[in-house]
Scaffold this motif. Structure first.
Motif, short mmCIF file in Angstrom:
data_model
loop_
_atom_site.label_atom_id
_atom_site.label_comp_id
_atom_site.label_asym_id
_atom_site.label_seq_id
_atom_site.Cartn_x
_atom_site.Cartn_y
_atom_site.Cartn_z
N GLN A 80 0.84 -1.21 0.00
CA GLN A 80 0.00 0.00 0.00
C GLN A 80 0.87 1.25 0.00
O GLN A 80 1.91 1.31 0.66
CB GLN A 80 -0.91 0.00 1.23
N VAL A 81 0.41 2.26 -0.74
CA VAL A 81 1.06 3.58 -0.77
C VAL A 81 0.04 4.64 -0.39
O VAL A 81 -1.07 4.67 -0.94
CB VAL A 81 1.66 3.91 -2.16
N ASP A 82 0.39 5.48 0.57
CA ASP A 82 -0.44 6.61 0.98
C ASP A 82 0.10 7.85 0.26
O ASP A 82 1.20 8.33 0.57
CB ASP A 82 -0.37 6.79 2.50
N LEU A 83 -0.66 8.40 -0.67
CA LEU A 83 -0.22 9.55 -1.46
C LEU A 83 -0.48 10.88 -0.75
O LEU A 83 -0.13 11.93 -1.27
CB LEU A 83 -0.91 9.54 -2.83
N ARG A 84 -1.12 10.83 0.40
CA ARG A 84 -1.39 12.00 1.27
C ARG A 84 -2.42 12.97 0.69
O ARG A 84 -2.72 13.99 1.29
CB ARG A 84 -0.09 12.76 1.59
N ARG A 85 -2.95 12.70 -0.48
CA ARG A 85 -4.06 13.44 -1.06
C ARG A 85 -4.63 12.61 -2.19
O ARG A 85 -4.00 11.67 -2.67
CB ARG A 85 -3.63 14.82 -1.58
N ASP A 86 -5.86 12.93 -2.60
CA ASP A 86 -6.49 12.18 -3.68
C ASP A 86 -5.78 12.42 -5.01
O ASP A 86 -5.42 13.56 -5.33
CB ASP A 86 -7.96 12.58 -3.82
N TYR A 87 -5.59 11.35 -5.75
CA TYR A 87 -5.04 11.42 -7.11
C TYR A 87 -5.96 10.66 -8.06
O TYR A 87 -6.57 9.66 -7.68
CB TYR A 87 -3.65 10.79 -7.17
N VAL A 88 -6.04 11.16 -9.29
CA VAL A 88 -6.65 10.41 -10.37
C VAL A 88 -5.53 9.58 -10.98
O VAL A 88 -4.59 10.11 -11.56
CB VAL A 88 -7.24 11.36 -11.43
N VAL A 89 -5.59 8.27 -10.83
CA VAL A 89 -4.50 7.39 -11.25
C VAL A 89 -4.81 6.88 -12.66
O VAL A 89 -5.80 6.19 -12.88
CB VAL A 89 -4.30 6.22 -10.28
N CYS A 90 -3.95 7.23 -13.61
CA CYS A 90 -4.21 6.85 -15.01
C CYS A 90 -3.35 5.67 -15.46
O CYS A 90 -3.60 5.09 -16.51
CB CYS A 90 -3.97 8.04 -15.94
N GLY A 91 -2.32 5.31 -14.68
CA GLY A 91 -1.47 4.20 -15.11
C GLY A 91 -0.54 3.74 -14.00
O GLY A 91 -0.30 4.46 -13.02
N VAL A 92 -0.01 2.53 -14.14
CA VAL A 92 0.90 1.95 -13.15
C VAL A 92 1.97 1.14 -13.87
O VAL A 92 1.70 0.50 -14.88
CB VAL A 92 0.12 1.08 -12.14
N ILE A 93 3.20 1.23 -13.37
CA ILE A 93 4.28 0.36 -13.83
C ILE A 93 4.57 -0.64 -12.74
O ILE A 93 4.72 -0.28 -11.57
CB ILE A 93 5.56 1.17 -14.17
N VAL A 94 4.63 -1.91 -13.09
CA VAL A 94 4.89 -2.98 -12.12
C VAL A 94 6.09 -3.79 -12.58
O VAL A 94 6.23 -4.11 -13.76
CB VAL A 94 3.65 -3.88 -11.96
#
Length: 319
Positions: A80-94
Motif C-alpha cells: 500500500q502507498v499513501d499519497l497523502r491526497r487524492d489522485y486520479v491514477v491513469c497508469g501503473v508500472i509494475v
C-alpha cells in the motif's frame, strides 16, 4: 470478409487511441521514486519477508533493497502507498522483485483508508522476467489517496516494485454558500468541461477557460447529500463525473471525483442557521413545556374571578 476487415480497422484504431492515452499519462509521474515527495513511511504492507524487502524498497530503481516481498506465498498479501491526497491514477508500472515475480495483480483505491474499491479488472503482466517493468494504462480512471496492489499469480513469493502515474484531485474550497471545485487543466491531459457534471446530470461546470474548469456546487441542490456527523459537524458530499466516448466504444465513467466539505453545526451554512442545543442539568419534557403557557392563563383567569367575587361582596355589603 469486408465486415471482418472493418472490425480489424476499428480494433487497431481503438488500440492506437489507448496507446496515445497511455503516452499522455506517462507524462504525469506521481513521484514514488522521489523521497522528497513520497517518504518511506508512506509505504506499508500486509507483511514483508526481511529488512531488504521492506515496503519502501518497492520503489522502481531502489538500489538499497530487493523490492517488496510478502512473508507468505498467499494471493491476499498487499503493498500500500499513501499519497497523502487524492489522485486520479491513469497508469501503473509494475516490476518483480529478486525473490519473486508478478504474473497478475489487482488494484484497490481508497479516499479515506477504510473503504477500498477494487479496480474493474485484474491486470496481467506479459513479461516473465523480474527486471522487466511494464506500463499498464487504467481506464476508467480510479481516484484515491491510498493505492493497494495485490499480486494474485506470482513465482515463489508475491514481490513487486511499482510506480504510479496520475493527476492530483481538484482544489476544493468550502464556503457558506457552496463548494468550489477547481480543476487546473495542466494536471489533466485533454480535460474539457464537456461531459462533466455533478450527481444531477443537469448540473454542469459553471466556468471554463484556457487554464481552469470551475464548479460551484450548491449545498441544497444538484444531488448534494447532507450527512450529520457524530463530532458536531455536517458533511456535504457530491460527485463530479466525466464521461468520454472512444472510437465506437463508450466508457461508463472516465473520471470520478468525490467532493466533500465539513461544516461546524453551530455556524451558518447557506441560508440556514444550525445550532446545537444548550446543555442543561435537567431537560423539561415536551408535555411540561407545552403546559406552561396554559397554566399561566388559568392562573390569570382565576385571579380575575377571585377579584370579581371580592368586589361583588364589597358592593353587596355597602348597599
Amino acid at each position: 470478409m469486408r465486415q471482418l476487415s472493418w472490425l480489424v480497422i476499428l480494433e487497431l484504431l481503438f488500440l492506437g487511441w489507448r496507446c496515445a492515452e497511455g503516452q499522455q499519462c506517462q507524462r504525469f509521474n506521481i513521484g514514488l521514486n522521489d523521497r522528497r515527495k513520497i517518504s518511506d513511511d508512506q509505504f506499508t504492507a500486509s507483511s514483508f519477508l526481511s529488512p531488504e524487502t521492506a515496503p519502501f524498497h518497492a520503489r522502481i530503481g531502489d538500489t538499497q533493497g530487493e523490492g517488496w516481498c510478502a512473508q507468505e506465498s498467499r494471493n491476499n498479501e498487499y503493498l500500500q502507498v499513501d499519497l497523502r491526497r487524492d489522485y486520479v491514477v491513469c497508469g501503473v508500472i509494475v516490476q518483480g522483485g529478486i525473490h519473486g515475480n508478478v504474473d497478475s495483480f489487482d488494484l484497490e483505491f481508497s479516499t479515506d483508508g477504510s473503504f477500498f474499491s477494487p479496480y474493474s479488472k485484474t491486470l496481467v503482466r506479459v513479461n516473465q522476467q523480474e527486471e522487466e517493468a511494464e506500463f499498464h494504462p487504467l481506464g476508467p480512471y480510479p481516484v484515491g489517496r491510498y493505492v493497494r496492489i495485490y499480486p494474485r499469480r506470482f513465482r515463489n513469493f508475491p514481490c513487486a516494485r511499482l510506480d504510479l502515474y496520475g493527476f492530483p484531485g481538484p482544489k476544493v474550497t468550502c464556503t457558506p454558500q457552496y463548494i468550489i471545485a477547481e480543476f487546473k487543466k495542466a494536471h489533466y491531459p485533454g480535460l474539457e468541461a464537456e461531459g462533466m457534471h455533478l450527481k444531477n446530470t443537469s448540473c454542469l461546470a459553471d466556468d471554463e477557460n484556457a487554464t481552469h474548469i470551475l464548479f460551484n456546487i450548491p449545498l441544497r441542490d444538484c444531488g448534494t447529500e447532507r450527512i450529520l456527523l457524530n463530532d458536531g459537524y455536517i458533511q456535504y458530499t457530491n460527485e463530479i463525473i466525466r464521461r468520454i466516448t472512444g472510437v465506437g466504444i463508450s466508457y461508463k465513467m472516465d473520471m470520478f471525483f468525490p467532493i466533500n466539505c465539513k461544516y461546524d453545526r453551530r455556524e451558518t451554512v447557506g441560508d440556514i442557521r444550525i445550532e446545537l442545543p444548550a446543555a442543561t442539568t435537567e431537560a423539561p419534557t415536551s408535555d411540561a413545556t407545552s403546559l406552561k403557557p396554559l397554566q399561566r392563563k388559568i392562573s390569570f383567569i382565576g385571579w380575575l374571578v377571585t377579584l370579581w367575587i371580592s368586589v361583588s361582596g364589597l358592593l353587596t355589603l355597602c348597599y
